[in-house]
Scaffold this motif. Structure first.
Motif, PDB file in Angstrom:
ATOM      1  N   THR A 160       0.826  -1.207   0.000  1.00 26.45           N
ATOM      2  CA  THR A 160       0.000   0.000   0.000  1.00 26.45           C
ATOM      3  C   THR A 160       0.860   1.257   0.000  1.00 26.45           C
ATOM      4  OG1 THR A 160      -1.841  -1.110   1.097  1.00 26.45           O
ATOM      5  CG2 THR A 160      -1.777   1.280   1.268  1.00 26.45           C
ATOM      6  N   PHE A 161       2.020   1.213   0.655  1.00 25.51           N
ATOM      7  CA  PHE A 161       2.905   2.379   0.707  1.00 25.51           C
ATOM      8  C   PHE A 161       3.407   2.781  -0.683  1.00 25.51           C
ATOM      9  CE2 PHE A 161       3.327   1.122   5.212  1.00 25.51           C
ATOM     10  CZ  PHE A 161       3.059   2.346   5.794  1.00 25.51           C
ATOM     11  N   SER A 162       3.524   1.810  -1.588  1.00 28.09           N
ATOM     12  CA  SER A 162       3.959   2.139  -2.945  1.00 28.09           C
ATOM     13  C   SER A 162       2.793   2.150  -3.923  1.00 28.09           C
ATOM     14  CB  SER A 162       5.019   1.126  -3.421  1.00 28.09           C
ATOM     15  OG  SER A 162       4.539  -0.197  -3.319  1.00 28.09           O
ATOM     16  N   GLY A 163       1.709   1.469  -3.591  1.00 27.49           N
ATOM     17  CA  GLY A 163       0.569   1.417  -4.499  1.00 27.49           C
ATOM     18  C   GLY A 163      -0.293   2.661  -4.474  1.00 27.49           C
ATOM     19  N   LEU A 164      -0.535   3.222  -3.282  1.00 25.34           N
ATOM     20  CA  LEU A 164      -1.413   4.397  -3.189  1.00 25.34           C
ATOM     21  C   LEU A 164      -0.824   5.672  -3.787  1.00 25.34           C
ATOM     22  CD1 LEU A 164      -3.339   4.329   0.230  1.00 25.34           C
ATOM     23  CD2 LEU A 164      -4.240   4.106  -2.088  1.00 25.34           C
ATOM     24  N   PRO A 165       0.455   6.007  -3.509  1.00 24.76           N
ATOM     25  CA  PRO A 165       1.000   7.259  -4.064  1.00 24.76           C
ATOM     26  C   PRO A 165       0.965   7.322  -5.590  1.00 24.76           C
ATOM     27  CG  PRO A 165       2.419   6.432  -2.322  1.00 24.76           C
ATOM     28  CD  PRO A 165       1.434   5.351  -2.612  1.00 24.76           C
ATOM     29  N   GLY A 166       1.107   6.192  -6.257  1.00 26.34           N
ATOM     30  CA  GLY A 166       1.110   6.200  -7.713  1.00 26.34           C
ATOM     31  C   GLY A 166      -0.216   5.795  -8.316  1.00 26.34           C
ATOM     32  N   TRP A 167      -1.304   5.928  -7.544  1.00 29.05           N
ATOM     33  CA  TRP A 167      -2.617   5.450  -7.979  1.00 29.05           C
ATOM     34  C   TRP A 167      -3.069   6.115  -9.278  1.00 29.05           C
ATOM     35  CZ3 TRP A 167      -5.975   1.685  -6.454  1.00 29.05           C
ATOM     36  CH2 TRP A 167      -7.268   1.753  -6.971  1.00 29.05           C
ATOM     37  N   VAL A 168      -3.510   5.295 -10.219  1.00 30.79           N
ATOM     38  CA  VAL A 168      -4.108   5.755 -11.474  1.00 30.79           C
ATOM     39  C   VAL A 168      -5.526   5.202 -11.501  1.00 30.79           C
ATOM     40  CG1 VAL A 168      -4.033   5.635 -13.991  1.00 30.79           C
ATOM     41  CG2 VAL A 168      -1.894   5.787 -12.685  1.00 30.79           C
ATOM     42  N   THR A 169      -6.517   6.088 -11.594  1.00 30.24           N
ATOM     43  CA  THR A 169      -7.903   5.641 -11.555  1.00 30.24           C
ATOM     44  C   THR A 169      -8.242   4.821 -12.793  1.00 30.24           C
ATOM     45  OG1 THR A 169      -8.550   7.612 -10.309  1.00 30.24           O
ATOM     46  CG2 THR A 169     -10.311   6.364 -11.382  1.00 30.24           C
ATOM     47  N   PRO A 170      -8.613   3.566 -12.617  1.00 31.41           N
ATOM     48  CA  PRO A 170      -8.943   2.725 -13.769  1.00 31.41           C
ATOM     49  C   PRO A 170     -10.253   3.158 -14.426  1.00 31.41           C
ATOM     50  CG  PRO A 170      -8.456   1.412 -11.797  1.00 31.41           C
ATOM     51  CD  PRO A 170      -8.667   2.821 -11.347  1.00 31.41           C
ATOM     52  N   ASN A 171     -10.365   2.872 -15.726  1.00 37.03           N
ATOM     53  CA  ASN A 171     -11.634   3.108 -16.401  1.00 37.03           C
ATOM     54  C   ASN A 171     -12.565   1.921 -16.109  1.00 37.03           C
ATOM     55  OD1 ASN A 171     -11.070   0.976 -18.278  1.00 37.03           O
ATOM     56  ND2 ASN A 171      -9.836   2.403 -19.499  1.00 37.03           N
ATOM     57  N   PRO A 172     -13.845   1.997 -16.494  1.00 34.65           N
ATOM     58  CA  PRO A 172     -14.778   0.893 -16.171  1.00 34.65           C
ATOM     59  C   PRO A 172     -14.315  -0.475 -16.653  1.00 34.65           C
ATOM     60  CG  PRO A 172     -16.003   2.827 -16.875  1.00 34.65           C
ATOM     61  CD  PRO A 172     -14.559   3.140 -17.095  1.00 34.65           C
ATOM     62  N   THR A 173     -13.733  -0.527 -17.857  1.00 30.65           N
ATOM     63  CA  THR A 173     -13.250  -1.814 -18.374  1.00 30.65           C
ATOM     64  C   THR A 173     -12.125  -2.355 -17.503  1.00 30.65           C
ATOM     65  OG1 THR A 173     -13.836  -1.211 -20.641  1.00 30.65           O
ATOM     66  CG2 THR A 173     -12.236  -2.996 -20.363  1.00 30.65           C
ATOM     67  N   GLN A 174     -11.213  -1.470 -17.104  1.00 31.26           N
ATOM     68  CA  GLN A 174     -10.096  -1.892 -16.262  1.00 31.26           C
ATOM     69  C   GLN A 174     -10.579  -2.333 -14.885  1.00 31.26           C
ATOM     70  OE1 GLN A 174      -7.858   1.744 -16.662  1.00 31.26           O
ATOM     71  NE2 GLN A 174      -6.459   0.860 -18.185  1.00 31.26           N
ATOM     72  N   TRP A 175     -11.582  -1.633 -14.338  1.00 32.38           N
ATOM     73  CA  TRP A 175     -12.146  -2.057 -13.053  1.00 32.38           C
ATOM     74  C   TRP A 175     -12.723  -3.469 -13.169  1.00 32.38           C
ATOM     75  CZ3 TRP A 175     -10.895  -0.774  -8.552  1.00 32.38           C
ATOM     76  CH2 TRP A 175     -10.690   0.550  -8.144  1.00 32.38           C
ATOM     77  N   GLY A 176     -13.394  -3.738 -14.292  1.00 33.72           N
ATOM     78  CA  GLY A 176     -13.947  -5.070 -14.505  1.00 33.72           C
ATOM     79  C   GLY A 176     -12.866  -6.128 -14.558  1.00 33.72           C
ATOM     80  N   LEU A 177     -11.771  -5.813 -15.267  1.00 36.62           N
ATOM     81  CA  LEU A 177     -10.660  -6.760 -15.357  1.00 36.62           C
ATOM     82  C   LEU A 177      -9.989  -6.966 -14.002  1.00 36.62           C
ATOM     83  CD1 LEU A 177      -8.995  -5.701 -18.748  1.00 36.62           C
ATOM     84  CD2 LEU A 177     -10.291  -7.796 -18.266  1.00 36.62           C
ATOM     85  N   ILE A 178      -9.878  -5.888 -13.224  1.00 35.96           N
ATOM     86  CA  ILE A 178      -9.285  -5.999 -11.888  1.00 35.96           C
ATOM     87  C   ILE A 178     -10.149  -6.899 -11.007  1.00 35.96           C
ATOM     88  CG2 ILE A 178      -8.791  -4.722  -9.759  1.00 35.96           C
ATOM     89  CD1 ILE A 178      -7.896  -2.375 -11.535  1.00 35.96           C
ATOM     90  N   ALA A 179     -11.474  -6.754 -11.112  1.00 40.74           N
ATOM     91  CA  ALA A 179     -12.381  -7.600 -10.330  1.00 40.74           C
ATOM     92  C   ALA A 179     -12.230  -9.071 -10.724  1.00 40.74           C
ATOM     93  CB  ALA A 179     -13.826  -7.146 -10.538  1.00 40.74           C
ATOM     94  N   VAL A 180     -12.147  -9.315 -12.029  1.00 39.89           N
ATOM     95  CA  VAL A 180     -11.959 -10.687 -12.509  1.00 39.89           C
ATOM     96  C   VAL A 180     -10.610 -11.219 -12.053  1.00 39.89           C
ATOM     97  CG1 VAL A 180     -11.713 -12.142 -14.560  1.00 39.89           C
ATOM     98  CG2 VAL A 180     -13.474 -10.378 -14.494  1.00 39.89           C
ATOM     99  N   LEU A 181      -9.572 -10.380 -12.155  1.00 40.36           N
ATOM    100  CA  LEU A 181      -8.227 -10.765 -11.746  1.00 40.36           C
ATOM    101  C   LEU A 181      -8.193 -11.197 -10.283  1.00 40.36           C
ATOM    102  CD1 LEU A 181      -5.105 -10.720 -12.420  1.00 40.36           C
ATOM    103  CD2 LEU A 181      -5.106  -8.390 -11.520  1.00 40.36           C
TER     104      LEU A 181
END
Length: 285
Positions: A195-216
């Protein structure tokens, strides 16, 4: 009473698990083109932590699962796990699926050597021969000194080494700590660290990417559960050879989805790595 041995069912579940793991890597390869690797690993680890907590609550042992006989080793193991996952995701950004998995497939042989050195497990001449075959296969894939060697090819090897150390630590810790404890420590400290490295570089996913992240995140957990279920019906020794189908599935996904055709050297080297791994399984001395 435990589950009755049903090796065919165990093998089928193992194969399904390997297919899902390969699909997970294919989705990761799509996502890492536009999203930070640390962000993807962070989401996966928080989902994993939620599952670990839910599992412990379901078994009614959350308090007991939080207590470890080896807390320092558990934290080190968790950091190795999250680092290995991040390295593997990074490697998928630069390498093809077949090449990535062919090099990563050497980790069982690395584990063999490390278990002999640090756990005192008997290796024997035949298993050292198996490790040598796998090492030569890795050199065939890398082809150092030929002008085609890429520094990026070291990423899956570092990832494999990290997972080998992770596996050896898991063997050592599991002598005293439960499966639930292993999951909780891995999920909590892994999620906290990434989280210390993931949050600072956060890029908001688009709806398709959110779907893929959920599947992942979902198929990763399902694959783990299928593998655990497979071990209820078949021994680890029976299932181990079928774990190499992960390389086969990953190669097909790379070809069908990304148009990646592995070169002959990668195929030959991968066969040598697999042959070394299978020989190590069968070798007794």
């Amino acid at each position: 009473m435990g589950d009755a041995p049903r090796p065919r069912l165990g093998i089928l579940l193992c194969l399904l698990s390997m297919l899902l793991f390969a699909s997970q890597d294919g989705i990761t390869k799509v996502l890492v083109k536009d999203l930070p690797v640390a962000q993807l690993v962070m989401v996966r680890y928080w989902v994993f932590l939620a599952f670990a907590v839910g599992y412990s609550l379901y078994r009614g042992h959350l308090g007991a699962a939080c207590r470890s006989h080896h807390p320092v080793l558990q934290v080190i193991r968790a950091l190795l796990g999250v680092g290995e996952s991040a390295l593997f995701g990074l490697g998928l950004r630069y390498l093809g699926m077949a090449e990535m998995h062919a090099l990563y497939a050497v980790f069982p042989l690395m584990t063999l050597a490390l278990a002999g050195a640090f756990l005192g497990e008997f290796i024997g001449v035949r298993r050292w021969i198996a490790a040598a075959i796998g090492f030569l296969g890795t050199l065939v894939i890398l082809r150092p000194g030929t002008g085609v060697f890429e520094l990026a090819a070291l990423i899956p090897l570092l990832s494999a080494l990290g997972f080998a150390v992770f596996s050896v630590l898991t063997r050592r810790i599991s002598r005293d700590d439960s499966f639930a404890t292993n999951m909780l420590y891995m999920g909590f400290f892994g999620a906290l660290a990434i989280t210390f490295s993931g949050l600072p570089g956060w890029v908001t996913p688009n709806p398709t990417q959110w779907g893929l992240i959920a599947v992942l995140s979902t198929i990763g957990m399902v694959a783990q559960l299928l593998l655990l279920q497979a071990l209820k019906y078949a021994t680890a020794g029976t299932l181990q050879p079928f774990n190499y189908t992960l390389l086969v599935f990953a190669t097909f996904i790379g070809l069908l989805v990304f148009g990646e055709l592995p070169d002959p050297w990668t195929v030959v080297g991968a066969c040598m790595v697999i042959a070394g791994g299978l020989y190590a399984i069968k070798a007794k001395g």
